[in-house]
Write a protein that holds these residues in place. Structure first.
Motif, PDB file in Angstrom:
ATOM      1  N   UNK A  23      -9.778   4.067   9.436  1.00 21.19           N
ATOM      2  CA  UNK A  23      -8.938   4.747   9.087  1.00 21.19           C
ATOM      3  C   UNK A  23      -7.677   4.460   8.589  1.00 21.19           C
ATOM      4  N   UNK A  24      -7.434   4.601   7.058  1.00 20.91           N
ATOM      5  CA  UNK A  24      -6.050   4.064   6.400  1.00 20.91           C
ATOM      6  C   UNK A  24      -5.107   5.028   6.425  1.00 20.91           C
ATOM      7  N   UNK A  25      -5.217   6.173   7.047  1.00 17.80           N
ATOM      8  CA  UNK A  25      -3.942   7.176   6.992  1.00 17.80           C
ATOM      9  C   UNK A  25      -2.712   6.614   7.356  1.00 17.80           C
ATOM     10  N   UNK A  26      -1.542   7.092   7.005  1.00 19.20           N
ATOM     11  CA  UNK A  26      -0.175   6.543   7.256  1.00 19.20           C
ATOM     12  C   UNK A  26       0.040   6.395   8.726  1.00 19.20           C
ATOM     13  N   UNK A  27      -0.431   7.612   9.525  1.00 18.39           N
ATOM     14  CA  UNK A  27      -0.196   7.513  10.771  1.00 18.39           C
ATOM     15  C   UNK A  27      -0.793   6.514  11.661  1.00 18.39           C
ATOM     16  N   UNK A  28      -2.207   6.215  11.203  1.00 21.80           N
ATOM     17  CA  UNK A  28      -3.021   5.336  11.996  1.00 21.80           C
ATOM     18  C   UNK A  28      -2.642   3.707  11.479  1.00 21.80           C
ATOM     19  N   UNK A  29      -2.200   3.507  10.539  1.00 19.64           N
ATOM     20  CA  UNK A  29      -1.828   2.477   9.924  1.00 19.64           C
ATOM     21  C   UNK A  29      -0.389   1.867  10.846  1.00 19.64           C
ATOM     22  N   UNK A  30       0.548   2.980  10.890  1.00 16.40           N
ATOM     23  CA  UNK A  30       1.598   2.613  11.742  1.00 16.40           C
ATOM     24  C   UNK A  30       1.404   2.403  13.160  1.00 16.40           C
ATOM     25  N   UNK A  31       0.515   3.075  13.717  1.00 18.63           N
ATOM     26  CA  UNK A  31      -0.023   2.978  15.089  1.00 18.63           C
ATOM     27  C   UNK A  31      -0.477   1.508  15.231  1.00 18.63           C
ATOM     28  N   UNK A  32      -1.591   0.996  14.110  1.00 18.40           N
ATOM     29  CA  UNK A  32      -2.168  -0.300  14.407  1.00 18.40           C
ATOM     30  C   UNK A  32      -1.030  -1.519  14.280  1.00 18.40           C
ATOM     31  N   UNK A  33      -0.210  -1.171  13.321  1.00 24.21           N
ATOM     32  CA  UNK A  33       0.831  -2.293  12.964  1.00 24.21           C
ATOM     33  C   UNK A  33       1.830  -2.269  13.980  1.00 24.21           C
ATOM     34  N   UNK A  34       2.347  -1.027  14.824  1.00 23.87           N
ATOM     35  CA  UNK A  34       3.172  -1.088  15.737  1.00 23.87           C
ATOM     36  C   UNK A  34       2.618  -1.911  16.959  1.00 23.87           C
ATOM     37  N   UNK A  35       1.327  -1.780  17.475  1.00 19.55           N
ATOM     38  CA  UNK A  35       0.722  -2.317  18.462  1.00 19.55           C
ATOM     39  C   UNK A  35       0.576  -3.882  18.309  1.00 19.55           C
ATOM     40  N   UNK A  36       0.268  -4.309  16.988  1.00 12.38           N
ATOM     41  CA  UNK A  36      -0.268  -5.721  16.883  1.00 12.38           C
ATOM     42  C   UNK A  36       0.812  -6.419  16.161  1.00 12.38           C
ATOM     43  N   UNK A  37       1.970  -5.925  15.402  1.00  9.23           N
ATOM     44  CA  UNK A  37       3.148  -6.529  14.890  1.00  9.23           C
ATOM     45  C   UNK A  37       4.292  -6.064  15.245  1.00  9.23           C
ATOM     46  N   UNK A  38       4.473  -4.996  16.087  1.00 11.89           N
ATOM     47  CA  UNK A  38       5.788  -4.537  16.411  1.00 11.89           C
ATOM     48  C   UNK A  38       6.529  -3.880  15.319  1.00 11.89           C
ATOM     49  N   UNK A  39       5.771  -3.636  14.164  1.00 13.91           N
ATOM     50  CA  UNK A  39       6.642  -3.157  12.817  1.00 13.91           C
ATOM     51  C   UNK A  39       5.734  -2.010  12.478  1.00 13.91           C
ATOM     52  N   UNK A  40       6.086  -1.343  11.113  1.00 11.62           N
ATOM     53  CA  UNK A  40       5.716  -0.042  10.697  1.00 11.62           C
ATOM     54  C   UNK A  40       4.518  -0.461   9.749  1.00 11.62           C
ATOM     55  N   UNK A  41       4.375  -1.657   9.273  1.00 11.66           N
ATOM     56  CA  UNK A  41       3.669  -1.821   8.119  1.00 11.66           C
ATOM     57  C   UNK A  41       2.796  -3.285   8.281  1.00 11.66           C
ATOM     58  N   UNK A  42       1.422  -2.895   7.902  1.00  5.10           N
ATOM     59  CA  UNK A  42       0.432  -4.185   8.076  1.00  5.10           C
ATOM     60  C   UNK A  42      -0.434  -4.025   6.922  1.00  5.10           C
ATOM     61  N   UNK A  43      -0.611  -5.022   6.123  1.00  9.38           N
ATOM     62  CA  UNK A  43      -1.171  -5.203   4.907  1.00  9.38           C
ATOM     63  C   UNK A  43      -2.659  -5.031   5.101  1.00  9.38           C
ATOM     64  N   UNK A  44      -3.324  -4.272   4.116  1.00  6.72           N
ATOM     65  CA  UNK A  44      -4.764  -3.692   4.014  1.00  6.72           C
ATOM     66  C   UNK A  44      -5.408  -5.372   4.024  1.00  6.72           C
ATOM     67  N   UNK A  45      -5.057  -6.128   3.385  1.00  8.41           N
ATOM     68  CA  UNK A  45      -6.052  -7.235   2.963  1.00  8.41           C
ATOM     69  C   UNK A  45      -5.204  -8.606   3.163  1.00  8.41           C
TER      70      UNK A  45
END
Length: 354
Positions: free
Chosen positions: A93-115
């Motif tokens: 799931x590359x949706x903005x909401x899911x990316x924000x959720x995953x990034x927040x959980x693992x990085x503590x931020x709002x953005x995680x690179x795709x690759x």
């Protein structure tokens, strides 16, 4: 075991794949379900349908082979979900909401690179692990093979994690057990691991983890690590990534997780376990002859028909299956030629757009 209808499961097997894994996927999935299916609450297959555009992971979305593979792969979802109990396919799931959720959980931020910097998978690993929604996640790549076939290895791993607070991961023994210890790429790499014992058997506490296979304690991750740190890739990596059009914000997922272990003085215990135990094998190359031979090769591995030359080595070598054809195709001069071709294709497309 029953599929939990609500809330997190105790342990989920989470398999990462993408459409170009199609030639080997059914054979290796069948093998994984025999090996681990009864040891976990459920299995999730995470399918990454967003390919990189350059580097060794390249999969051109305009190529007929990729699109045909994707169409065929999607047709398999309902067939395989019916075939295996508690199995489901989840496209990344590359949706903005899911990316924000995953990034927040693992990085503590709002953005995680795709690759990663080299075009390799990055976000898809973390989205798949979080999607598993489990106390423990048994993660693996689609092409991994396993010998020993212990039906208690997962429970032993969980017990070990509960006993040892210095561990964040456990993994099967890398390669068939050998009295001489680890061989292949691990031979002589004493700085990478410490010898240990688990239930009286030789084990290895590694200071790094491979994204090919691991069992992760998710509660311990949040309690002792919290979030991951994205170290800036070295300048040479950033230059190569930029030339090939890759994002250059992150090292590989494997390197990020390994650096986390080292920062927090945590480990990844690679161990065999009781009885015939469990060990992993990785095919270093993929080519038609290997895919055609996979059913017989898997049967040999499951039955313990392992030549002495393969023992201690986690990469399948010529003693178990002849890799010379693929090795020739992956010779250094051929890799350089492919990288140059990727570079020209990427920048030609960019210039046309501009």
């Amino acid at each position: 075991m029953t599929f939990p209808s609500k809330g997190p499961s105790r342990v989920t097997m989470q398999i990462n794949t993408y459409p170009l894994d199609l030639p080997h996927f059914e054979a290796t999935l069948d093998h994984k379900m025999r090996t681990f299916g009864s040891q976990v609450d459920r299995t999730i297959v995470t399918v990454d349908v967003r390919p990189p555009q350059s580097g060794r992971y390249k999969g051109d979305p305009k190529a007929n082979r990729y699109m045909h593979s994707l169409e065929t792969f999607r047709g398999l979802y309902p067939i395989l979900e019916d075939r295996y109990e508690n199995l489901s396919f989840h496209e990344v799931d590359y949706s903005a909401a899911e990316k924000a959720k995953v990034s927040k959980y693992f990085l503590g931020s709002e953005e995680m690179p795709d690759k990663a910097w080299d075009g390799g998978p990055f976000y898809c690993y973390f989205q798949g692990i979080l999607d598993a929604d489990s106390d423990y996640v048994l993660h693996m790549d689609a092409d991994m093979l396993f010998g020993g076939q212990s039906q208690t290895w997962v429970e032993e791993s969980i017990a070990l994690l509960q006993q040892r607070e210095d561990l964040l991961f456990t993994s099967p023994l890398p390669g068939p057990p050998d009295p001489g210890g680890l061989k292949g790429k691990h031979e002589g790499a004493d700085h990478a691991f410490d010898e240990d014992t688990v239930d009286g058997r030789l084990a290895y506490r590694f200071h790094f983890v491979s994204t090919r296979v691991f069992l992760m304690d998710m509660k311990r991750f949040k309690a002792l690590v919290g979030t991951l740190h994205l170290d800036t890739p070295p300048l040479t990596y950033r230059l190569r990534g930029k030339l090939l059009g890759n994002p250059i914000k992150a090292l590989s997922a494997e390197q990020v997780l390994s650096l986390t272990l080292q920062r927090h003085k945590l480990g990844n215990m690679c161990f065999e376990g009781a009885g015939d135990g469990m060990y992993s094998l990785h095919p270093p190359f993929h080519f038609p002859a290997l895919h055609a031979a996979l059913p017989d090769l898997i049967e040999r591995i499951e039955q313990g028909d392992i030549p002495d030359g393969q023992r201690g080595d986690y990469d399948i070598n010529d003693s178990l299956f002849d890799m010379s054809e693929a090795r020739q195709q992956h010779a250094r001069h051929r890799r350089i030629k492919r990288r140059l071709k990727d570079f020209i294709a990427y920048w030609s497309a960019r210039l046309k757009v501009s």
